[in-house]
Structure formats: C-alpha cells, structure tokens
Scaffold this motif. Structure first.
Motif, short mmCIF file in Angstrom:
data_model
loop_
_atom_site.label_atom_id
_atom_site.label_comp_id
_atom_site.label_asym_id
_atom_site.label_seq_id
_atom_site.Cartn_x
_atom_site.Cartn_y
_atom_site.Cartn_z
N LEU A 1 -56.83 19.66 34.43
CA LEU A 1 -56.94 19.18 33.05
C LEU A 1 -58.39 19.19 32.58
CD1 LEU A 1 -54.02 18.37 32.51
CD2 LEU A 1 -54.91 16.14 31.80
N ASN A 2 -58.59 19.66 31.36
CA ASN A 2 -59.95 19.74 30.84
C ASN A 2 -60.61 18.36 30.83
OD1 ASN A 2 -59.68 22.41 30.51
ND2 ASN A 2 -59.28 22.33 28.28
N GLY A 3 -61.81 18.33 31.34
CA GLY A 3 -62.59 17.10 31.27
C GLY A 3 -62.16 15.99 32.20
N THR A 4 -61.26 16.28 33.10
CA THR A 4 -60.85 15.24 34.05
C THR A 4 -60.73 15.84 35.45
OG1 THR A 4 -58.50 15.66 33.90
CG2 THR A 4 -59.42 14.13 32.29
N GLU A 5 -60.51 14.96 36.41
CA GLU A 5 -60.29 15.39 37.80
C GLU A 5 -58.82 15.71 38.02
OE1 GLU A 5 -62.79 15.05 40.74
OE2 GLU A 5 -63.77 15.69 38.89
N ALA A 6 -57.99 15.32 37.06
CA ALA A 6 -56.56 15.37 37.28
C ALA A 6 -56.05 16.80 37.41
CB ALA A 6 -55.84 14.66 36.13
N ARG A 7 -55.01 16.94 38.29
CA ARG A 7 -54.35 18.24 38.44
C ARG A 7 -52.87 18.04 38.24
NH1 ARG A 7 -56.80 21.50 43.53
NH2 ARG A 7 -55.15 22.94 42.95
N SER B 1 -49.53 3.86 35.00
CA SER B 1 -49.57 5.28 35.34
C SER B 1 -48.26 5.89 34.90
CB SER B 1 -49.81 5.47 36.83
OG SER B 1 -48.90 4.71 37.57
N PHE C 1 -54.67 10.42 28.70
CA PHE C 1 -55.74 11.38 28.43
C PHE C 1 -56.11 11.41 26.96
CE2 PHE C 1 -53.83 13.54 32.28
CZ PHE C 1 -54.80 13.06 33.13
N MET D 1 -50.23 10.56 36.20
CA MET D 1 -51.42 10.55 35.35
C MET D 1 -51.77 9.11 35.02
SD MET D 1 -50.20 13.61 32.84
CE MET D 1 -48.47 13.59 33.26
#
Lengths: 383, 313, 278
Positions: A324-330, A289, A273, A260
């Motif tokens: 994740l809400n509001g992001t591209e992250a998984r 990160s 985040f 992340m």
C-alpha cells in the motif's frame, strides 16, 4: 455412535496451563475437527477424550455417562495416530486383530501356545478373521494383510491404522493428525477418502489437525482452539465467513486474511488508511482492525492504491501481493483470470465491498458493523 | 499418573463411575507395581550390601561367630599396619599402571591399523576379539603352560635364540609382569572394539576437509582430526580399563595365589582370602572399602573428563 | 598415501603389522589346540613343534571327559546363565518401561539409584551378599549362583534408553486396544526391543559364563560347578601331570562361546561393547 460432551475441561502440566476450561458438545454422527496452531492444546484435549491423559478438572461424558477414570480401552473409542502406531512385529492382519483379541479372548485364550489349542479361541478367531476381512475389503487392503508395517507404504499403513480402528466398531473415532506424515498428493486424496468413510459409517469423528484446509474440507463442524481456549465452534463456512475472533480469522483461510489497522471515529464510522468506510459501529471510538479476505479485494479502481510486489500464479488462480502506498501494509488479492495479471512494480487501485469487511476491536474480538445503505446491492465503501 | 488402572474391570462402560473410583484412577499404582521387583532386588542385592560392607568394616564380625561388636577403625588400623596390605596395594597399582597404558595403546594401534585399510577388516577384528570372548580361567591355564619354564612355548622360543628364560610365574621378579602380559592380551581386543566404534563415528568429510586444508600426510590428519575427536573415547577407554584391571582376580587366584612370596598379591585377592578363606568378614569389608574408594575415584575422574570432553564436541 | 604405489606399500605394511599382532593374539589358542592334540611324551619334550607327531586329541578329550564330568559342568553353565538372563529380563523390562514411559512420583529418584547402582562393582558387595545367602541357607546351590544377579541395574538402564525411543503413539495405541500396562511390556515393548534384548543377552550370558569369582565363593559341591570353576579344579588336580587333557578340557569349556561368537560376530561385538557403557 455417540454424543460426547466436554464440561469445563482443564489441564495443567506442572503449573503450566495447557487447557483452560473447554466446553464442547460433539453430536452423534458429527465430523468435528479440532483445529489450531501447534501447541494450542488440541492433541491434549483429544487424549483426554480418549482417556490417555487425565484432565486436571472437568468432565468427559460419552452418551450420558461420565467416563473419567475409566481406562482408554473401556471407553470404546478408536484412535488413529499421527505415526499410525502399528505394532512393527505384527502383520497388518494381526495389527487389526489386536483390539478384537483383547476384547473377545480371555487371558488364557491369548496365551501364545496353549491358547491356540482351546476350542473357544479357534471359534473366536474365525469370527475375528471374518470381521477383519470385511473391513479390509472396504478399505481395499485385503491383499496387504499378511505384510508387516515395514513392507507397507505410508498410505497403506494409514489404511491399516484406520482398519484397526474400524474393526472394533467403536462409539467414536479419534484422529490425531493422521495425514501429516503423508506427501501432499496423497494427503489430498486421503481427505476425500476419510470424508467418504465418515459418510458411510455415520459414526462420530473427532479429528485433530493444524492444517486448516484439511479441517475445512472434511469436517461438518470446526472447533478452533488457540492458546488452550476454544475460540469458536461452527460449520466450516460459518467459521470462514463469520470469525468471532481475529485469531480465528487469521488462522482459517489461505492465503491469510488481509488485516488492516482501522479506527472508529467519533461519528462511529470506521476509517482505514485515511478513507472512511460506509460502516457504522456501535462500539466506542478508538482503534480497531479490519479484515478483508483476498477474494473480496477488487482490483482496477477504488480509493486505495499500491504497487504490485509479487505475483503468485497458481494456474487456475493467482494471488497479487500489493504494497500500500505510504504504508508498511501488504495485501493479497485473488485474481481469477490469470491471463490478465498486473506486472510486478506496476501501480494499481483497488477497492472492497462494505460487506466484505470484518472488524475487530483492540482485544481482537469481533465488532458488529452496520452498512449505512444496506438496500444497495453492491455497497461501495467509499470516500 | 495415567488412569489405566482397571477400576471397573470388565463392567460396562455405560455406568457412571463414582467419584472415588475416579480418584483411584488418577493415582495409579501401576508404575509402582512395575518397578517393585526391580527396586526390591536392588535394595536387597545391591544397595543394602553396599551399606552393609561399609558397616561391616567397622566390626569384628567373623562368619559363624555368634555375635559381633563395633570396633571402630580397628580393622583399618590393622590394615594400614599390615605389610601385606601395602604390598597388595602396590602390586595392584603396578598392575593397573602397566595394563592400562599397554591395553589402551595396543587397542588404539590395532583399531587404527584395521581402519586404515579396507581389506580383511572383519577378519582382523574377529581375531583380535577372540581373547575377549574366551573364558579367562581356561586361557589362564593355557598361558600357564605356555609360560612353563621347561616345556612352555615362550621359553622354548627363547632357548632357540640362546636365552635362558626365567620360570615366569614362579619367579617373584617376573610373576606380576607375566600376569600383566596376560591382562593386556585379554583386554586389547575389547579396547579395540571401543576405539573402532569411535573411529567409525568420525565424519568422513572432516578428513576430506583436512586434506583440502593442507594436511597431506596421514600423521597430520591423525593429529588434526582423529586424535582430538577420539579424545572422549580415549578417556572413556582409559577409565574403563582402569576399573577393570583394578578388579584383577581370576588370573591371580588360579595361577599364583598371590605368590611367590606375595609378589602378585592384589587387593581383590587379599579381600577374597581374608573374607572367604579365613572368614574374617569385617577385615575383608575394610579391604573392600579401600577397593571401592579407588573405583569411585576413577569414576569421578571419568565424569570430570567427560564433562570437559563435551565442550570439545 | 595419495599415489597408488604408496597406497599399496602402506597396504602391505598394514597387513604385515596386523598379521604379526594376530599371531600373538592367536598363539595361546593355537598352542592350546596343539597341546591338546599331543600325547604326554610330546607334551613333556623340550623340542618345539606345533603339529603333533602322533595325533592324540581324541585320547586327551576322552581323558578329560573321564576325569571331570565336563558335560555336567557345561550343562550347569547353560542352566545358570540362561536362568540369570531370563530373570534379569523379567525384572528389568517392567522397570525399564515404567522409567521410560510412565510418569510417577519418585521416578527420577529411582533412575538416579539405577545410575548409582551401575557404578558398584560386583566384588564390592560380595561379603554382605555371601552372608545374606548364608543366613538364608542357600549357599552351595544353583540359587546362590543365580539370585544375586537377578537384578541387573545395567539392564534396566539399557532397556530404558531403548524404550525411550519407542514412539509414545505405539504405547497409546496399545492402551486404546485394551492392552494392560503389564501387557504392553511384553506384547509391545519386548518385540520392539528385540535387538537391545539380544545385545544385553549376549553381554549377560558371556559375563556369567566366564565368571569365576562368584561361583568360587559360593560353591563347594562338585556337581554344581560352572565351567570356569571346573577348569580351575581340573588344573589344580592335574597340573604338571596331564597337560594334554587339561588343554582339551579348556578347549571344551571355551568352545561354546567361541563357536557362537564366530557364528554371530557382529551381534557379539555389539553385546560385549556394551560393557564399555557400564
């Protein structure tokens, strides 16, 4: 048995550098896996140890003697190849006999017809047969010795190739991805067998693989190579738990570690985040990160939330993919109780412990972090 | 490159190796040892003689002569002024011009016929291949007797149907064509094998696709699939046949010796007579150079067409 | 061709055409055997018949063997072709191995030379090679028949292509096992390349058994003659007088290769088709 030292090994092929100065010591009786993505130079390094490829610079030392310029067979190392490299025209027995005959018989004695008439040859052949029979019994291939490689299954060929390496009682065994041509089931089985073999032979094993699971499960030590560099060397648990480089963290472990984007704030705490973790870094403020392994993600409650995108149920465990809400992250979280899995599309909250966090700077190097309240057993990284 | 040279032979591995030995190990001489015999023989038997034949063509050397001198283009001047040379060149070109199309089309036709059905394939292939295997000199002698004006099979058959056959090999108007016929008879089977290999390598699905796409007749499928895909093979066969028929010698030498009255004189036969019967090595070499030029030309055409063929593939 | 009726019709046409062609192809062979079986009275008759009235094959063969030392010529053929093939393999295999599997300075240049060499037709170098053998004083000998062909650039090319497909691991395993580079050529590469060597062997033996040009140039002595040269001389001596015996001699000369071909057709076709690559 041997201790193998590599000092500043470099290798270039026509101006492209494949190995950029490798220093590594493989202790006597070690099972060292050279692991890394394909093209990282691990096979080249193995071939340099074997003497099949000359290094551009540096030294290979076996038991205190420098072996550079000594031909492969004189280094007394045995190698098991990815394609097994059995001589297709020779029976399993004759394949295993080749290294012994080459060593123990003179050129005259090896002559096809004349040689077999010499008394010395017959005596040697008896000893060779006894040696091979012993190894064959150990590998449970005695009944296959008269067959040609084409008449053997993949696993059987593998055993014959190992047998050919064993009969000569080498100083060390080199393995070049020996399991990659086997099917998944057999591969897992052979892992256990090779590890057992190592324990019973107490010899030095150097094992090249791109399969981190193979390396993790078999070896006593791991050397992770990336882009021609040795990034980290250590026991498998240590490498998994304590990666010194983001590339190591990402390469080792399945599923891949969750990475992340984070930031070191001016007050030296780490933020991810929008949430500030109770972790302090001595590093100057800036981007970093953070990585958290899937088994350290705790579903249920916490400051982070997301939607379930996909669920992989493996039977004994399951992996939940969360967007994740509001992001591209998984992220991927491991769930041990497969009877209680979230539905795809549902929303959930999650959290992870501060001691689960591995932080890396923008160059990918590990940053040391300290938990703010280390005396608490389950440190929550909270708002 | 690899360090396999036995720098220390059987000496124990434990000894540290001095730096010089390491050096030697890396600059291995083994590959050169392996290629040395081949390279030496290549230079002596192939490349040297090739250069030699070109050099000789500018000399007046005769076998057994005590000395030789450079005479520049004199051999070529003599050659271009010699009617026999032009006859032999013309005959060679006629021979090539007849045998190449003849042997290529028969070879292709046989291959297509064999491949168009499934029964007796290997039997037919064997039969058509027999002439390729048989020693040409022996078969030339058989052909000579078959073409015998009085007792030969050919004229015998012609007589049966009321035609008086010519005395093939002794008649200057037919001798060259008779040799062409033998050439085609011998080469067709060879071309057939090359075409068969080409046909087998055409994927079956292409024919099925062609049929689904509406190529209903065998001819349509041939035009759509077989012929375009066989093009590279065809070019190849044409050039190979060309090179081989340029080298025609055996039948000429044993059956006609270039006669009657030079009507079957061909390049290699002229070269043989000049170089090995009259021992005029220099002049023979000049003839060889002409021959080589043609072969080179054909090879160039082949590589040109082959390059274009790749784009089709 | 889609309906069964059409299919069988085409099948009939196909067989008719192929049989007609086959008759033409076989005619010289049939006529050869027929003539070899006839007594002179029947040979020199304008009446056409395939089956001799009086079977004289044995007599013709006896005459052929009496007038020409056919056994000797056949033996010469075997000796020359086998020596050429063995030497070609001895020279070509190590070079092919080095070109395929070893890295050394000049490798590409050498391979380019090999490719260039393939283009040179044997007649082109005949005069200089002849002069060379003359200087060496070995004309009119077995050496003159064999020496110029000990180098087969085509063989090097062919074996090199084949060796490239032998896995590198196998070569490395041999090195680990203690086999020298020379040993690898014979102990590892040769056994792996048996199919290619066989095909090349057939190609080489057929080419040199049938070769007429070179023996004609370098030989004088009768006892050295190769089969094609023997037939040509037999023909020059006997033509017009004894066709029966001549045909019998021709039969004897082509028999060894044809029998071998009929026994191992597939291999022979493969081997000869190699000439196509050349």
């Amino acid at each position: 048995m041997a201790r193998i030292e590599l000092n500043g090994i470099r290798k270039s092929f026509d101006a492209t550098e494949v190995l950029g100065g490798i220093d590594l010591t493989i202790e006597n009786g070690d099972f060292l896996s050279l692991v890394g993505p394909s093209g990282c130079g691990k096979s080249t390094l193995l071939r340099i140890i074997a003497g099949l490829e000359p290094q551009s610079a540096g030294q290979v030392t076996i038991d205190g003697s420098i072996v550079d310029g000594i031909r492969p067979s004189a280094r007394n190392l045995a190698m098991v190849f990815q394609s097994y490299a059995l001589y297709p025209h020779l029976s399993a027995f004759d394949n295993m006999a080749v290294p012994l005959r080459m060593r123990r018989l003179s050129t005259v004695e090896r002559l096809p017809l004349l040689g077999s008439l010499l008394p010395g040859r017959r005596r040697e052949e008896r000893i060779i047969r006894a040696d091979i029979d012993k190894v064959a019994a150990q590998l449970e291939i005695s009944h296959l010795l008269q067959r040609k490689p084409a008449q053997l299954s993949g696993g059987q060929r593998q055993r014959v190739a190992v047998g050919r390496a064993m009969v000569r009682q080498p100083e060390a065994f080199l393995f070049d991805e020996p399991l990659s041509n086997l099917d998944a089931k057999l591969r897992v089985h052979m892992r256990a067998e090779l590890a057992e073999l190592h324990r019973s032979l107490r010899s030095t094993f150097i094992y090249v693989t791109h399969d981190q699971a193979e390396a993790m499960t078999m070896s006593s030590r791991l050397a992770v190579m990336i882009g021609g560099e040795l990034v980290q060397v250590g026991r498998p648990a240590e490498i998994y738990d304590n990666p010194r480089d983001v590339r190591v963290a990402e390469f080792v472990g399945s599923p891949k570690i969750n990475m992340m984007p984070g930031r070191i704030r001016d007050d030296s705490r780490i933020e991810v985040f929008g949430h500030v973790l109770r972790l302090a870094s001595s590093q100057p403020p800036g981007n970093c990160s953070i990585g958290v392994r899937s088994e350290r993600i705790e579903l249920g409650s916490g400051p982070f939330s997301g939607a379930v995108i996909h669920v992989e149920n493996m039977g004994a465990e399951a992996f939940v993919h969360i967007g994740l809400n509001g992001t591209e992250a998984r992220l991927v979280a491991r769930v041990n109780d497969v009877r209680r899995l979230p539905d795809i599309g549902s929303h959930l909250s999650f959290n992870f412990a501060a001691d689960a966090v591995r932080a890396f700077n923008s160059a990918g190097k590990r940053i040391d972090v300290t938990a703010e309240q280390p005396e608490r057993i389950r440190e929550r990284a909270v708002v | 490159m690899s360090d396999n040279v036995a720098t220390i032979g059987g000496v124990t591995v434990r000894l540290p190796v001095p730096a010089t030995a390491q050096r030697r190990g890396r600059l291995s001489l083994t590959p050169y040892g392996l290629v040395a015999p081949a390279l030496t023989l290549m230079l002596i038997m192939l490349l040297g003689p090739l250069a030699g034949v070109i050099a000789l063509s500018f000399t007046d050397y005769q076998l057994g002569a005590p000395s030789l001198s450079w005479i520049g283009l004199a051999n070529y001047h003599e050659m271009f002024g010699d009617r026999v040379f032009w006859t032999s060149l013309r005959n060679t070109l006629v021979y090539v011009g007849i045998v190449v199309p003849g042997a290529v089309t028969t070879g292709l036709a046989i291959a297509l016929l064999i491949q168009s059905g499934t029964s007796l394939r290997s039997l037919y292939r064997t039969i058509y291949f027999l002439p390729v295997m048989a020693t040409l000199i022996a078969m030339a002698v058989v052909w000579e007797f078959m073409l015998h004006p009085q007792f030969g099979l050919v004229n015998g058959v012609l007589r049966e149907i009321g035609i008086a056959g010519p005395s093939w090999l002794q008649d200057r108007s037919t001798a060259l064509y008779a040799l062409c016929a033998i050439g085609i008879w011998q080469a067709a089977g060879f071309n057939m094998v090359l075409f068969l290999a080409g046909l087998v390598s055409i994927p079956k699905q292409l024919y099925e696709a062609a049929e689904i796409d509406g190529a209903a007749s065998a001819w349509a499928r041939f035009r759509l699939v077989t012929w375009p895909l066989l093009r590279p093979v065809t070019t190849f066969v044409v050039v190979i046949s060309g090179i081989r028929s340029f080298q025609v010698f055996d039948t000429v030498h044993v059956l006609t010796k270039g006669g009657p009255s030079k009507s079957t004189e061909v390049l290699i036969h002229s070269m043989y007579t000049e170089g090995f019967e009259f021992f005029r090595s220099g002049y023979g070499a000049a003839l060889t150079v002409v021959f080589l030029t043609f072969i080179l030309l054909l090879t160039l055409i082949k590589s040109r067409l082959a390059d274009r063929g790749v784009q089709y593939a | 061709m889609t309906t069964p009726a059409k299919l069988s019709l085409w099948s009939v046409v196909r067989h008719i055409l192929l049989v007609a062609g086959a008759v033409v192809m076989l005619l010289p062979f049939v006529w050869m055997i027929s003539t070899a079986s006839k007594p002179p009275s029947e040979v020199f008759s304008s009446e056409l018949h395939l089956i001799p009235h009086q079977f004289a094959l044995w007599e013709n063969l006896q005459t052929a063997f009496a007038k020409a030392n056919l056994w000797r010529f056949l033996l010469n053929g075997v000796m020359v072709t086998v020596s050429i093939f063995v030497l070609q393999v001895l020279v070509a295999l190590p070079a092919a191995y080095a070109l395929a599997k070893l890295r050394f300075i000049g490798r590409n240049a050498l391979f380019a030379l090999v490719l260039f060499g393939i283009l040179i037709p044997p007649q082109a170098t005949a005069i200089p090679v002849f002069l060379l053998l003359h200087k060496l004083g070995v004309l009119d000998s077995y050496a003159a028949l064999v020496l110029p062909f000990t180098i087969s650039v085509f063989g090097i090319f062919l074996m090199r292509q084949f060796f490239r497909n032998v896995p590198d691991d196998l070569v490395d395993a041999a090195r680990m096992d203690g086999i020298s580079e020379f040993g690898i050529v014979w102990r590892v590469m040769l056994p792996a390349a048996i199919p290619a060597v066989t095909a090349f062997g057939i190609f080489s033996v057929v080419a040199h058994w049938n070769d007429y040009f070179w023996p004609l140039i370098v030989l004088n002595s009768e006892h050295l003659r190769t089969p094609p040269l023997a037939v040509a001389h037999f023909r020059n001596a006997e033509a017009g007088t004894n066709y029966g015996a001549l045909m019998a001699a021709a039969m004897v000369i082509i028999a060894p290769l044809l029998v071998a071909f009929l026994l191992a057709q597939r291999r022979f076709v493969e081997g000869i088709a190699l000439t196509g690559i050349k």
